[in-house]
Design a protein around this motif. Structure first.
Motif, PDB file in Angstrom:
ATOM      1  N   ASN A 160       0.858  -1.180   0.000  1.00 22.77           N
ATOM      2  CA  ASN A 160       0.000   0.000   0.000  1.00 22.77           C
ATOM      3  C   ASN A 160       0.896   1.231   0.000  1.00 22.77           C
ATOM      4  O   ASN A 160       1.761   1.383   0.871  1.00 22.77           O
ATOM      5  CB  ASN A 160      -0.911   0.004   1.227  1.00 22.77           C
ATOM      6  N   VAL A 161       0.702   2.110  -0.984  1.00 28.42           N
ATOM      7  CA  VAL A 161       1.553   3.290  -1.156  1.00 28.42           C
ATOM      8  C   VAL A 161       0.671   4.527  -1.246  1.00 28.42           C
ATOM      9  O   VAL A 161      -0.383   4.496  -1.895  1.00 28.42           O
ATOM     10  CB  VAL A 161       2.431   3.180  -2.424  1.00 28.42           C
ATOM     11  N   GLY A 162       1.092   5.604  -0.598  1.00 27.81           N
ATOM     12  CA  GLY A 162       0.329   6.843  -0.638  1.00 27.81           C
ATOM     13  C   GLY A 162       1.183   8.033  -1.034  1.00 27.81           C
ATOM     14  O   GLY A 162       2.337   8.156  -0.613  1.00 27.81           O
ATOM     15  N   LEU A 163       0.610   8.907  -1.860  1.00 28.62           N
ATOM     16  CA  LEU A 163       1.223  10.181  -2.223  1.00 28.62           C
ATOM     17  C   LEU A 163       0.324  11.287  -1.687  1.00 28.62           C
ATOM     18  O   LEU A 163      -0.873  11.312  -1.974  1.00 28.62           O
ATOM     19  CB  LEU A 163       1.366  10.306  -3.739  1.00 28.62           C
ATOM     20  N   THR A 164       0.908  12.198  -0.903  1.00 36.26           N
ATOM     21  CA  THR A 164       0.112  13.171  -0.167  1.00 36.26           C
ATOM     22  C   THR A 164       0.641  14.580  -0.385  1.00 36.26           C
ATOM     23  O   THR A 164       1.863  14.807  -0.425  1.00 36.26           O
ATOM     24  CB  THR A 164       0.131  12.849   1.342  1.00 36.26           C
ATOM     25  N   TYR A 165      -0.290  15.521  -0.513  1.00 36.50           N
ATOM     26  CA  TYR A 165       0.050  16.950  -0.565  1.00 36.50           C
ATOM     27  C   TYR A 165      -0.845  17.691   0.416  1.00 36.50           C
ATOM     28  O   TYR A 165      -2.056  17.423   0.499  1.00 36.50           O
ATOM     29  CB  TYR A 165      -0.147  17.519  -1.975  1.00 36.50           C
ATOM     30  N   ALA A 166      -0.244  18.630   1.155  1.00 35.53           N
ATOM     31  CA  ALA A 166      -1.020  19.445   2.091  1.00 35.53           C
ATOM     32  C   ALA A 166      -0.550  20.890   2.018  1.00 35.53           C
ATOM     33  O   ALA A 166       0.662  21.165   2.049  1.00 35.53           O
ATOM     34  CB  ALA A 166      -0.876  18.909   3.510  1.00 35.53           C
ATOM     35  N   TYR A 167      -1.524  21.788   1.897  1.00 38.62           N
ATOM     36  CA  TYR A 167      -1.236  23.226   1.976  1.00 38.62           C
ATOM     37  C   TYR A 167      -1.697  23.716   3.336  1.00 38.62           C
ATOM     38  O   TYR A 167      -2.857  23.527   3.724  1.00 38.62           O
ATOM     39  CB  TYR A 167      -1.960  23.997   0.868  1.00 38.62           C
ATOM     40  N   ASN A 168      -0.784  24.333   4.053  1.00 43.63           N
ATOM     41  CA  ASN A 168      -1.035  24.687   5.442  1.00 43.63           C
ATOM     42  C   ASN A 168      -0.823  26.186   5.656  1.00 43.63           C
ATOM     43  O   ASN A 168       0.177  26.748   5.197  1.00 43.63           O
ATOM     44  CB  ASN A 168      -0.087  23.883   6.342  1.00 43.63           C
ATOM     45  N   TYR A 169      -1.780  26.823   6.326  1.00 47.43           N
ATOM     46  CA  TYR A 169      -1.633  28.227   6.732  1.00 47.43           C
ATOM     47  C   TYR A 169      -1.826  28.310   8.229  1.00 47.43           C
ATOM     48  O   TYR A 169      -2.802  27.782   8.776  1.00 47.43           O
ATOM     49  CB  TYR A 169      -2.662  29.116   6.032  1.00 47.43           C
ATOM     50  N   GLN A 170      -0.898  28.949   8.912  1.00 47.64           N
ATOM     51  CA  GLN A 170      -1.007  29.144  10.358  1.00 47.64           C
ATOM     52  C   GLN A 170      -0.650  30.574  10.713  1.00 47.64           C
ATOM     53  O   GLN A 170       0.271  31.163  10.116  1.00 47.64           O
ATOM     54  CB  GLN A 170      -0.089  28.168  11.117  1.00 47.64           C
ATOM     55  N   ASN A 171      -1.398  31.140  11.664  1.00 50.21           N
ATOM     56  CA  ASN A 171      -1.107  32.495  12.115  1.00 50.21           C
ATOM     57  C   ASN A 171      -0.857  32.511  13.619  1.00 50.21           C
ATOM     58  O   ASN A 171      -1.015  31.502  14.310  1.00 50.21           O
ATOM     59  CB  ASN A 171      -2.223  33.466  11.723  1.00 50.21           C
ATOM     60  N   SER A 172      -0.480  33.682  14.111  1.00 50.19           N
ATOM     61  CA  SER A 172      -0.118  33.795  15.518  1.00 50.19           C
ATOM     62  C   SER A 172      -1.318  33.629  16.437  1.00 50.19           C
ATOM     63  O   SER A 172      -1.150  33.382  17.640  1.00 50.19           O
ATOM     64  CB  SER A 172       0.552  35.153  15.774  1.00 50.19           C
ATOM     65  N   GLY A 173      -2.535  33.781  15.895  1.00 50.58           N
ATOM     66  CA  GLY A 173      -3.722  33.651  16.730  1.00 50.58           C
ATOM     67  C   GLY A 173      -3.843  32.279  17.367  1.00 50.58           C
ATOM     68  O   GLY A 173      -4.219  32.150  18.534  1.00 50.58           O
ATOM     69  N   THR A 174      -3.542  31.245  16.607  1.00 50.84           N
ATOM     70  CA  THR A 174      -3.583  29.880  17.139  1.00 50.84           C
ATOM     71  C   THR A 174      -2.188  29.359  17.454  1.00 50.84           C
ATOM     72  O   THR A 174      -2.049  28.283  18.033  1.00 50.84           O
ATOM     73  CB  THR A 174      -4.253  28.929  16.129  1.00 50.84           C
ATOM     74  N   GLY A 175      -1.168  30.124  17.072  1.00 47.34           N
ATOM     75  CA  GLY A 175       0.196  29.689  17.317  1.00 47.34           C
ATOM     76  C   GLY A 175       0.733  28.884  16.152  1.00 47.34           C
ATOM     77  O   GLY A 175       0.087  27.941  15.689  1.00 47.34           O
ATOM     78  N   VAL A 176       1.928  29.252  15.669  1.00 48.24           N
ATOM     79  CA  VAL A 176       2.530  28.554  14.540  1.00 48.24           C
ATOM     80  C   VAL A 176       3.223  27.290  15.037  1.00 48.24           C
ATOM     81  O   VAL A 176       4.028  27.324  15.973  1.00 48.24           O
ATOM     82  CB  VAL A 176       3.539  29.466  13.818  1.00 48.24           C
ATOM     83  N   ASN A 177       2.898  26.169  14.410  1.00 48.72           N
ATOM     84  CA  ASN A 177       3.476  24.863  14.765  1.00 48.72           C
ATOM     85  C   ASN A 177       3.327  23.970  13.538  1.00 48.72           C
ATOM     86  O   ASN A 177       2.443  23.137  13.460  1.00 48.72           O
ATOM     87  CB  ASN A 177       2.765  24.279  15.978  1.00 48.72           C
ATOM     88  N   LEU A 178       4.220  24.162  12.569  1.00 47.56           N
ATOM     89  CA  LEU A 178       4.037  23.582  11.244  1.00 47.56           C
ATOM     90  C   LEU A 178       4.020  22.063  11.227  1.00 47.56           C
ATOM     91  O   LEU A 178       3.364  21.459  10.367  1.00 47.56           O
ATOM     92  CB  LEU A 178       5.134  24.092  10.300  1.00 47.56           C
ATOM     93  N   PHE A 179       4.703  21.402  12.142  1.00 47.20           N
ATOM     94  CA  PHE A 179       4.779  19.947  12.122  1.00 47.20           C
ATOM     95  C   PHE A 179       4.202  19.306  13.387  1.00 47.20           C
ATOM     96  O   PHE A 179       4.536  18.167  13.718  1.00 47.20           O
ATOM     97  CB  PHE A 179       6.231  19.496  11.919  1.00 47.20           C
TER      98      PHE A 179
END
Length: 536
Positions: free
Chosen positions: A368-387
């Motif tokens: 089973n193989v998966g290819l994934t793409y994610a576009y992520n936007y984060q602001n200071s209101g919720t706190g930046v934590n990209l990973f």
């Protein structure tokens, strides 16, 4: 004719009716070890059709008159159904209780014919045969009737006191003994190495209204300390999020609703709508079946699955899986972190959010193989934590706590050459961009990878020996001066899940972080854990 029939058999319709209640599913559960009930036979007949001869039951021995008599009745009236492989109850002789159950079926069938058909359909010879069979198996029939009466009373009591006809309660409780060890924590100072004993409890109410849908409301409470760099409300234990456990979280054991969602089928698609507590890794395949669960999988946070599935969590959104059981599955999701707040920088579209798409290829049961793409936007209101607090502090905030976007690309795979061996892994590449602050418009690249090995039934059936090795998210290149991680950290994890029953498992293990925070000036940190999981 009906009256004479009961006179010949010397049994009242009330008694036979009680006997025939053996078709009730409650009887099937009670006498499962001794008898194949009419209910079981009827259930099978819905799927495979009517059996026309006792001889089709390969393990019934036609050595006496009773077999031949019942065979004749079955062939004449079609009153017993069996199993697809032609056996009656496994590869063994038919017991007297099983024979009595078959006799009940024929009594039922003859009774129906007498009540609804012409008077000459059932012969006097057959009535005499039934009378003799009933006398021969009177003790077994009486036993069945007694059990039916008792089970009917128990069933009525359960139905009167059941919690809900549509809702099931599922629960999980974790007891954890854990501790971090090493010379110094990241950033200097003594590592906080006292052993802890803590817990996490989750209760999930799951309701189905059509049989194909599911409404989940989950309660959560816990007091498991995060082994990381701490905050104003948490102690600085190790100085790095790389040492976090996969099941940590401290609410002071205050109970709260952390998930509300509804999933249903829409044509070939499976749709899930999260009102709160949305998690990408719970909505789509993460290609790490042995280690993805926080309660029974990897002990570490990073070891559960690729960080691409942590780019957004805790909010609301919708997930759609197209052809989820096919060889190719398409998945899409949009999650917003703070959707219930109408102020600027929040809401469904103006706040932190993630849009994800995934293609899963499953050419065989083994691969089973998966290819994934994610576009992520984060602001200071919720706190930046990209990973999602995996990898270095710099990888999670390459530009500080300023609004950032990231384009994330991932490949995941799992390979199961046998039922007892699973090999898997993932790799990911991300490009982050500062959307505000002094570095606005600048980019930073991050990379991560891991491999996993799971050996099922190791030492005992139900046990799992697991190993995880990899590199958590690291900034490899940045347009910000001094914005790269200087070295490479390595994540090594070994665990052994021992299953003592279907409901209890104990998992000891150790986590080793080499060069924490991707800096070889930092001392190696060890985390030892014993996780006990109760599920019900």
């Amino acid at each position: 004719m009906t009256k004479s029939f009961w006179n010949v058999l010397k049994v009242s319709p009330v008694v036979v009716a009680a006997t025939l209640i053996a078709a009730n599913s409650a009887l099937a559960a009670e006498v499962n070890e001794q008898v194949t009930t009419v209910a079981q036979l009827s259930q099978e007949s819905n799927d495979i059709g009517q059996v026309t001869s006792v001889s089709q039951f390969s393990d019934v021995q036609p050595t006496d008159w009773a077999f031949q008599a019942l065979q004749s009745l079955v062939e004449r009236y079609g009153c017993i159904a069996g199993y697809p492989n032609g056996t009656y109850r496994g590869n063994r002789a038919m017991t007297r209780y099983e024979f009595a159950a078959g006799l009940n079926a024929c009594l039922d069938r003859v009774n129906e014919l007498i009540a609804t058909a012409t008077t000459d359909l059932v012969t006097k010879q057959d009535l005499a045969t039934l009378q003799r069979l009933q006398e021969e198996f009177s003790a077994e029939l009486a036993t069945l009737r007694g059990r039916v009466d008792a089970l009917e009373a128990r069933t009525s009591e359960l139905e009167a006191n059941q919690f809900s006809t549509t809702t099931k309660l599922k629960g999980e409780a974790i007891f954890a003994v854990a501790g971090a060890f090493g010379d110094e924590r990241v950033g200097g100072g003594d590592l906080q190495d006292n052993i802890i004993f803590a817990d996490r409890v989750r209760l999930s109410l799951e309701s189905s209204f059509t049989g194909q849908d599911n409404l989940q409301v989950r309660l959560n409470a816990g007091n498991i300390t995060q082994f990381d760099g701490g905050s104003s409300s948490r102690p600085n234990v190790t100085g790095t999020s790389m040492t976090r456990l996969g099941f940590d979280g401290d609410t002071g054991n205050s109970v709260g609703i952390d998930k509300v969602n509804y999933a249903f089928n829409l044509g070939p698609a499976r749709v899930k709508v999260d009102a709160t507590g949305a998690e990408l890794y719970e909505n789509i395949n993460v290609f790490n079946p042995d280690f993805k669960s926080s309660g029974s999988g990897a002990l570490s946070r990073y070891g559960r699955f690729s960080p691409i599935y942590r780019t957004n969590s805790g909010g609301a959104g919708v997930t759609v899986e197209l052809n989820p059981t096919g060889a190719i599955t398409l998945s899409g999701a949009y999650l917003a972190s703070n959707p219930n707040n109408p102020v600027d920088g929040s809401g469904i579209s103006d706040g932190s959010s993630t849009a994800l798409g995934q293609i899963a290829f499953k050419p065989s049961k083994a691969l089973n193989v998966g290819l994934t793409y994610a576009y992520n936007y984060q602001n200071s209101g919720t706190g930046v934590n990209l990973f999602g607090s995996t990898g270095s502090a710099l990888a999670n905030r390459p530009f500080g706590n300023f609004a950032s976007t990231s384009n994330n690309y991932g490949v995941q795979a799992t390979f199961q050459p046998s039922s007892k061996l699973t090999v898997g892994g993932w790799a990911g590449y991300s490009v982050a961009t500062a959307e505000s602050g002094p570095n606005k418009g600048k980019n930073a690249d991050a990379f991560y990878w891991a491999t996993t090995l799971g050996l099922k039934d190791f030492g005992r059936e139900g046990n799992l020996l697991g190993f995880i090795f990899g590199q958590s998210p690291r900034i490899t290149e940045s347009e910000v001066a001094g914005g790269e991680d200087p070295d490479t950290s390595y994540h090594l994890e070994a665990l052994y899940k021992m299953r003592f029953s279907d409901n209890i498992a104990i998992t000891p293990g150790v986590l080793v972080i080499f060069n924490p925070e991707h800096n070889d000036a930092n001392d190696t940190i060890y985390v030892g854990t014993i996780r006990t999981t109760f599920s019900f």
